[in-house]
Design an enzyme around this catalytic site. Structure first.
Site, PDB file in Angstrom:
ATOM      1  N   CYS A 163       0.792  -1.233   0.000  1.00 57.75           N
ATOM      2  CA  CYS A 163       0.000   0.000   0.000  1.00 57.75           C
ATOM      3  C   CYS A 163       0.825   1.285   0.000  1.00 57.75           C
ATOM      4  CB  CYS A 163      -0.974  -0.014   1.173  1.00 57.75           C
ATOM      5  SG  CYS A 163      -2.075  -1.446   1.122  1.00 57.75           S
ATOM      6  N   HIS A 294      -1.811   8.717   5.187  1.00 56.31           N
ATOM      7  CA  HIS A 294      -2.124   7.344   4.793  1.00 56.31           C
ATOM      8  C   HIS A 294      -3.557   7.063   5.234  1.00 56.31           C
ATOM      9  CE1 HIS A 294      -1.396   3.315   3.483  1.00 56.31           C
ATOM     10  NE2 HIS A 294      -1.649   2.810   4.677  1.00 56.31           N
ATOM     11  N   GLU A 305      -0.161   6.715  13.118  1.00 56.46           N
ATOM     12  CA  GLU A 305       0.230   7.784  12.206  1.00 56.46           C
ATOM     13  C   GLU A 305       0.202   9.129  12.934  1.00 56.46           C
ATOM     14  OE1 GLU A 305      -0.637   9.319   7.619  1.00 56.46           O
ATOM     15  OE2 GLU A 305      -2.015   7.895   8.571  1.00 56.46           O
ATOM     16  N   LYS A 324      -8.838   8.621   1.544  1.00 60.58           N
ATOM     17  CA  LYS A 324      -9.434   7.283   1.572  1.00 60.58           C
ATOM     18  C   LYS A 324     -10.869   7.331   2.070  1.00 60.58           C
ATOM     19  CE  LYS A 324      -5.141   4.629   2.054  1.00 60.58           C
ATOM     20  NZ  LYS A 324      -4.174   5.753   1.989  1.00 60.58           N
ATOM     21  N   HIS A 329      -9.647   2.384   0.140  1.00 59.66           N
ATOM     22  CA  HIS A 329      -8.210   2.102   0.127  1.00 59.66           C
ATOM     23  C   HIS A 329      -7.863   1.435  -1.202  1.00 59.66           C
ATOM     24  CE1 HIS A 329      -4.223   1.202   1.112  1.00 59.66           C
ATOM     25  NE2 HIS A 329      -4.355   0.911   2.403  1.00 59.66           N
ATOM     26  N   PHE A 389       1.755  -3.018   4.924  1.00 58.66           N
ATOM     27  CA  PHE A 389       2.036  -4.219   5.712  1.00 58.66           C
ATOM     28  C   PHE A 389       3.509  -4.600   5.547  1.00 58.66           C
ATOM     29  CE2 PHE A 389      -2.526  -6.162   5.724  1.00 58.66           C
ATOM     30  CZ  PHE A 389      -2.926  -5.169   6.602  1.00 58.66           C
TER      31      PHE A 389
END
Length: 402
Positions: A163, A294, A305, A324, A329, A389
């Site tokens: 991502c 993000h 974050e 998002k 996403h 991830f």
């Protein structure tokens, strides 16, 4: 050579709009691109919403590729690249004869093709799979589709750092132009909504039911999304010589991988990635006017974050919003859309909103998420966050050309 690198073309293919004008207007208006899933049978899932590009028509956007020979994700990448080149206003013959290439990020590659092959194998046996599907599987075809569509003869690099992949791709393209290894690059990412990702995020407990609400006290997870995001990069000298419209300058980027946990974000590593990006771009935290987050909408991501932002910027950080909330996403395309939104924020003078924001989180008191409505502003420097991830962190810094 240490050339300055600028963005002169934007190519979004998204659930809120295709093309820079439609996408920019929807972004400013806080438009939702979320709808009931149509690309696979979601009747067995308790959650069934996603950010699909319902009106995607590759034949209307592409000129070279035979669309039947390519998977949906490759077509997203090629269509976004085509739009970015058209927006840049550069002659394709110039591109074909120049040192020009592409770097495209992805999470799942041709996920829908793999699912179709798997279904054939399970239901009919390995000897009954469609050979054309097998040919469409390699993720390397995403960048190859871009180069083939546009006649580019330079590198065609697909990066699969999940991502944060589009920011990796943007950083790679930036380096190619800075060093003189390329004169023009197309950077971005693409992914498609697919059953296995939807199921995987649901089993992880990371999927929300209907609405993604980043930074909200009651946020409960992501909604999967899809699309293609592409940015056209060239040197400042080249753009100036041909009289191109310059959206923003790529000032630098930062990368790291903490490899601490497969899915849990690490705020210490994220903060270090921010510092690396600032150092590479030659800026200080105080220079950043806006952060494109993000911002997945999971309790863990948004908290970590925010913690990293406060660690780097102090208790009064710049506004930070998550697109998002509108797009879902989009996986490997996410930070590509973030880069497009950041460039538009600089060029058009506004901050995109975090939609679906209802209740401030008392655990995130320093965060200004630009709630629900876009905000007039004149950001000179924007930070675009991308995390993934496995601890793959990538942050790009864009700025107004001075």
């Amino acid at each position: 050579m240490n050339r300055r690198v600028v963005i002169t073309g934007l190519g979004p293919v998204s659930s809120i709009g295709t093309g820079v004008t439609a996408f920019g207007q929807a972004l400013r208006a806080g438009t939702s691109g979320i709808s009931a899933i149509s690309s696979f049978d979601s009747s067995g899932f308790p959650h069934y919403m996603a950010g699909e590009v319902l009106d995607f028509d590759p034949k209307a956007l592409l000129r070279t590729l035979a669309t039947s020979e390519w998977g949906r994700t490759s077509l997203f990448a090629a269509a976004a690249a085509r739009l970015a080149v058209e927006d840049a206003g550069i002659d394709e013959k110039v591109l074909a004869g120049a040192a020009a290439g592409s770097s495209i990020g992805t999470t799942s590659g041709e996920s829908q093709v793999i699912e179709a092959l798997t279904a054939e194998w399970v239901h009919s046996g390995l000897d009954q799979i469609t050979p054309a599907y097998a040919a469409q599987v390699p993720a390397s075809r995403l960048a190859a589709a871009v180069n083939q569509e546009l006649g580019l003869t330079g590198e065609a690099v697909t990066l699969s750092t999940a991502c944060s992949a589009s920011n990796y791709a943007l950083g790679y393209a930036y380096d190619q132009i800075v060093t003189g290894d390329a004169d023009y690059m197309i950077a971005g990412g693409a992914d498609s909504v697919c059953r296995w990702a939807h199921a995987g995020f649901y089993r992880l407990g990371a999927l929300t039911e209907k609405v993604c609400s980043p930074f909200d006290k009651d946020r409960s997870g992501i909604l999967t999304g899809e699309g293609g995001a592409a940015l056209f990069l060239e040197s400042l000298e080249s753009a100036t010589e041909r009289g191109a419209h310059i959206y923003a300058e790529v000032l630098g980027y930062g990368l790291n991988c903490d490899a601490n946990h497969m899915v849990a974000p690490d705020p210490v590593s994220i903060a270090e990635c921010m510092r690396r990006a600032h150092h590479n771009a030659g800026i200080a935290p105080a220079d950043v006017d806006y952060i494109c987050a993000h911002g997945t909408g999971t309790p863990a991501n948004d908290a970590m974050e925010a913690q990293a932002v406060v660690e780097v910027f102090g208790t009064r950080p710049p506004p930070i919003s998550s697109i998002k909330s509108m797009l879902g996403h989009t996986m490997g395309a996410a930070s590509g859309f973030g880069a497009i939104a950041s460039a538009l924020a600089i060029d058009e003078g506004f901050l995109p909103p975090t939609t679906n924001y209802r209740t401030p989180d008392p655990e995130l008191p320093a965060i200004d998420p630009v709630p629900n409505e876009s905000r007039p502003a004149q950001p000179k420097v924007v930070q675009n966050n991308g995390f993934a991830f496995g601890g793959n962190n990538a942050i790009t810094i864009l700025g107004r050309v001075a």
